[in-house]
Design an enzyme around this catalytic site. Structure first.
Site, PDB file in Angstrom:
ATOM      1  N   LYS A  69       0.703  -1.170  -0.138  1.00  0.00           N
ATOM      2  CA  LYS A  69      -0.034   0.070   0.054  1.00  0.00           C
ATOM      3  C   LYS A  69       0.752   1.281   0.050  1.00  0.00           C
ATOM      4  CE  LYS A  69      -4.420  -1.675   1.812  1.00  0.00           C
ATOM      5  NZ  LYS A  69      -5.304  -1.527   2.919  1.00  0.00           N
ATOM      6  N   ASP A  94     -10.532   2.962   1.627  1.00  0.00           N
ATOM      7  CA  ASP A  94     -10.890   2.801   2.874  1.00  0.00           C
ATOM      8  C   ASP A  94     -11.541   3.607   3.858  1.00  0.00           C
ATOM      9  OD1 ASP A  94      -9.730   0.017   2.611  1.00  0.00           O
ATOM     10  OD2 ASP A  94      -7.731   0.803   3.684  1.00  0.00           O
TER      11      ASP A  94
HETATM   12  P1  NAP Z   1      -2.115  -2.779  11.801  1.00  0.00           P
HETATM   13  O1  NAP Z   1      -1.587  -1.542  10.924  1.00  0.00           O
HETATM   14  O2  NAP Z   1      -1.326  -3.986  11.802  1.00  0.00           O
HETATM   15  O3  NAP Z   1      -2.497  -1.981  13.216  1.00  0.00           O
HETATM   16  C1  NAP Z   1      -3.057  -2.819  14.125  1.00  0.00           C
HETATM   17  C2  NAP Z   1      -3.488  -1.997  15.419  1.00  0.00           C
HETATM   18  O4  NAP Z   1      -3.869  -2.712  16.429  1.00  0.00           O
HETATM   19  C3  NAP Z   1      -2.283  -1.178  15.946  1.00  0.00           C
HETATM   20  O5  NAP Z   1      -2.932   0.146  16.319  1.00  0.00           O
HETATM   21  C4  NAP Z   1      -1.703  -2.032  17.045  1.00  0.00           C
HETATM   22  O6  NAP Z   1      -1.223  -1.164  18.169  1.00  0.00           O
HETATM   23  C5  NAP Z   1      -3.110  -2.404  17.672  1.00  0.00           C
HETATM   24  N1  NAP Z   1      -2.996  -3.721  18.382  1.00  0.00           N
HETATM   25  C6  NAP Z   1      -2.515  -4.944  17.870  1.00  0.00           C
HETATM   26  N2  NAP Z   1      -2.382  -5.881  19.092  1.00  0.00           N
HETATM   27  C7  NAP Z   1      -2.875  -4.993  20.155  1.00  0.00           C
HETATM   28  C8  NAP Z   1      -2.700  -5.403  21.396  1.00  0.00           C
HETATM   29  N3  NAP Z   1      -2.692  -6.685  21.865  1.00  0.00           N
HETATM   30  N4  NAP Z   1      -3.276  -4.388  22.487  1.00  0.00           N
HETATM   31  C9  NAP Z   1      -3.412  -3.240  21.911  1.00  0.00           C
HETATM   32  N5  NAP Z   1      -3.573  -2.787  20.569  1.00  0.00           N
HETATM   33  C10 NAP Z   1      -3.268  -3.788  19.527  1.00  0.00           C
HETATM   34  O7  NAP Z   1      -3.421  -3.502  11.184  1.00  0.00           O
HETATM   35  P2  NAP Z   1      -4.416  -2.891  10.197  1.00  0.00           P
HETATM   36  O8  NAP Z   1      -4.275  -3.055   8.740  1.00  0.00           O
HETATM   37  O9  NAP Z   1      -4.853  -1.242  10.775  1.00  0.00           O
HETATM   38  O10 NAP Z   1      -5.847  -3.230  10.562  1.00  0.00           O
HETATM   39  C11 NAP Z   1      -6.500  -3.280  11.939  1.00  0.00           C
HETATM   40  C12 NAP Z   1      -7.921  -4.206  11.853  1.00  0.00           C
HETATM   41  O11 NAP Z   1      -8.730  -3.657  10.923  1.00  0.00           O
HETATM   42  C13 NAP Z   1      -7.715  -5.789  11.337  1.00  0.00           C
HETATM   43  O12 NAP Z   1      -8.419  -6.499  12.127  1.00  0.00           O
HETATM   44  C14 NAP Z   1      -8.310  -5.532  10.017  1.00  0.00           C
HETATM   45  O13 NAP Z   1      -8.680  -6.774   9.539  1.00  0.00           O
HETATM   46  C15 NAP Z   1      -9.219  -4.530  10.063  1.00  0.00           C
HETATM   47  N6  NAP Z   1      -9.704  -3.843   8.760  1.00  0.00           N
HETATM   48  C16 NAP Z   1     -10.844  -4.070   8.375  1.00  0.00           C
HETATM   49  C17 NAP Z   1     -11.229  -3.421   7.013  1.00  0.00           C
HETATM   50  C18 NAP Z   1     -12.643  -3.427   6.588  1.00  0.00           C
HETATM   51  O14 NAP Z   1     -12.889  -3.199   5.466  1.00  0.00           O
HETATM   52  N7  NAP Z   1     -13.630  -3.916   7.400  1.00  0.00           N
HETATM   53  C19 NAP Z   1     -10.365  -2.648   6.414  1.00  0.00           C
HETATM   54  C20 NAP Z   1      -8.992  -2.678   6.904  1.00  0.00           C
HETATM   55  C21 NAP Z   1      -8.665  -3.206   8.098  1.00  0.00           C
HETATM   56  P3  NAP Z   1       0.398  -1.052  18.438  1.00  0.00           P
HETATM   57  O15 NAP Z   1       0.534   0.226  17.363  1.00  0.00           O
HETATM   58  O16 NAP Z   1       0.642  -0.546  19.499  1.00  0.00           O
HETATM   59  O17 NAP Z   1       0.931  -2.273  17.768  1.00  0.00           O
END
Ligand code: NAP
Length: 277
Positions: free
Chosen positions: A65, A101
């Site tokens: 991305k 998004d």
């Molecule tokens: P990402 O870039 O890896 O970010 C993950 C986030 O979760 C970070 O803020 C991280 O905090 C936090 N996190 C992970 N483990 C944690 C824990 N144990 N305690 C507290 N915070 C925690 O992932 P992303 O791409 O943003 O995706 C996030 C979610 O959104 C996923 O579940 C994905 O499937 C979903 N999503 C859905 C859509 C949709 O269309 N519905 C689109 C995109 C994403 P830190 O910064 O502290 O590590």
């Protein structure tokens, strides 16, 4: 000849071929949409291959991305602001990048009756949080608290907001409860609660939400996270991430086809296909 794809690594688990396949079928268009593994660092080779093989557009997932941006002829406003592209249109020898998004999330929030909203508590500061937070900040929210375990990442995200609407915060339950007290909507953009991932240790902060507050979780697997189940028991309107996934795909297809689509009709086709797969 025209073809559409989703690229990434991993990508073979992606729902995009089912989602786009259902929409193209409903539109009566005989355009293939397939998943294609492209490893980090191999985007140059992919573009050469895609041009030779009639690819007119593709969606991108991790790890591409951000890496796509310097390779494009034009980057649309949201994609430039988020620093991430999830949709690329290849037309008339030009490659144009978009990010659907933020607009997908906004459409899903509106559909769920949770937007417009003035005060938002947003959990997470990763890629998805970045798109959602910056989109809401530019779409009329008065305050969006970006609450993240790694608070430096929340601060960095807030610095990217030209509107000064985003405020960084930590992730301790007491801090979350304090912010939730005046929230109109709570949005989970973390992985917490996703199938196979860690769960929230303490959801007690939800008790502080005012009764009118909506709850939106970007996760759609499971269909209802513990966060949403608890919120529903407390009497809140809740919505999972499937409508966002569907709307962002419809916006992407609008870019690919260069024409507006009926989101109601497309959404129905996608939901039927997901049910029957
Ligand atoms: P990402 O870039 O890896 O970010 C993950 C986030 O979760 C970070 O803020 C991280 O905090 C936090 N996190 C992970 N483990 C944690 C824990 N144990 N305690 C507290 N915070 C925690 O992932 P992303 O791409 O943003 O995706 C996030 C979610 O959104 C996923 O579940 C994905 O499937 C979903 N999503 C859905 C859509 C949709 O269309 N519905 C689109 C995109 C994403 P830190 O910064 O502290 O590590």
């Amino acid at each position: 000849m025209s073809a559409l794809q989703v690229i990434g690594d991993p990508v073979l688990h992606s729902l995009s071929p089912v989602i786009h396949g259902a929409m193209l079928k409903r539109l009566g268009l005989d355009i293939p949409y397939t998943a294609h593994v492209v490893k980090r660092g191999e985007l140059g080779e992919y573009f050469a291959w895609a041009e030779k093989n009639g690819v007119t557009g593709f969606n991108a997932t991790m790890p591409h991305k951000q890496d796509l941006i310097p390779l494009l002829d034009e980057v649309d406003g949201d994609a430039a602001l988020f620093g991430a592209v999830n949709t690329v249109v290849m037309r008339n020898g030009r490659k144009i990048g978009y990010n659907t998004d933020g607009v997908g999330c906004l459409a899903a929030l509106e559909e769920a009756g949770m937007w417009p909203a003035e005060r938002v508590v947003l959990l997470g500061a990763g890629g998805a949080a970045r798109a959602v937070a910056l989109k809401l900040a530019g779409s009329g929210a008065k305050t969006v608290y970006v609450c993240n375990r790694t608070v430096e990442k929340a601060e960095e995200l807030c610095e990217a907001d030209p509107n000064g609407v985003l405020k960084s915060a930590g992730f301790a339950p007491e801090a979350l409860a304090g912010l939730c007290g005046s929230a109109d909507v709570l949005i989970n953009c973390t992985n917490l609660g996703m199938a196979g991932c860690e769960q929230f240790e303490d959801l007690g902060f939800l008790e502080a939400l005012p009764s009118h507050a909506g709850m939106f979780d970007l996760i759609y697997h499971p269909e209802k996270t513990e966060l949403l189940s608890r919120g529903e028991r407390l009497g809140h309107r809740v919505c999972n991430g499937l409508p966002m996934l569907i709307h962002q795909a419809i916006f992407a297809l609008e870019y690919f086809l260069d024409r507006p689509l009926d989101h109601g009709e497309m959404g129905e086709a996608v939901r039927d296909a997901l049910k029957n797969r």
